[in-house]
Design a protein around this motif. Structure first.
Motif, PDB file in Angstrom:
ATOM      1  N   UNK A  35       0.794  -1.234   0.000  1.00 34.44           N
ATOM      2  CA  UNK A  35       0.000   0.000   0.000  1.00 34.44           C
ATOM      3  C   UNK A  35       0.829   1.288   0.000  1.00 34.44           C
ATOM      4  N   UNK A  36       2.044   1.253   0.534  1.00 33.13           N
ATOM      5  CA  UNK A  36       2.855   2.472   0.604  1.00 33.13           C
ATOM      6  C   UNK A  36       3.390   2.913  -0.756  1.00 33.13           C
ATOM      7  N   UNK A  37       3.428   2.016  -1.731  1.00 32.41           N
ATOM      8  CA  UNK A  37       3.953   2.356  -3.058  1.00 32.41           C
ATOM      9  C   UNK A  37       2.974   2.027  -4.179  1.00 32.41           C
ATOM     10  N   UNK A  38       1.838   1.472  -3.856  1.00 32.39           N
ATOM     11  CA  UNK A  38       0.850   1.024  -4.847  1.00 32.39           C
ATOM     12  C   UNK A  38       0.158   2.217  -5.503  1.00 32.39           C
ATOM     13  N   UNK A  39       0.037   2.189  -6.835  1.00 32.09           N
ATOM     14  CA  UNK A  39      -0.739   3.233  -7.509  1.00 32.09           C
ATOM     15  C   UNK A  39      -2.226   3.028  -7.243  1.00 32.09           C
TER      16      UNK A  39
END
Length: 105
Positions: A35-39
């Protein structure tokens, strides 16, 4: 989305993500992305025809690790003929019992 259990290693997650890219399964790609890097969304329209995946190197990423790196080379068909190559070192993190893709090294 994939119907099998969540992959137990970073390499297994990388392989499942390659299958998802090949099958244009954006739902699995997003679910397996941290979730911290997900588009917010993925548009796989115009995605190339992926042909093969070669794992070049792994650093950690096993069932007892919390982080891992997987270096891979993926091949795809180039419009008009020929084969393209994408090579990447990907970072993964395990939270609880699940591995997630973080991004490139």
């Amino acid at each position: 989305m994939h119907e099998h259990p969540w992959p137990e290693t970073a390499e297994a997650l990388m392989r499942s993500r390659f299958a998802a890219v090949r099958d244009a399964d954006a739902a699995w790609l997003l679910a397996s992305w941290h979730p911290s890097t997900r588009p917010a969304s993925l548009d796989l329209t115009g995605n190339p025809t992926w042909r093969g995946l070669q794992i070049i190197d792994t650093v950690a990423g096993g069932p007892d690790d919390n982080t891992g790196i997987v270096e891979f080379r993926a091949t795809y068909l180039v419009p008009g003929g020929g084969v393209g190559v994408q090579q990447e070192r990907s970072r993964f993190v395990r939270e609880g019992s699940r591995w997630y893709y973080l991004g490139t090294v």
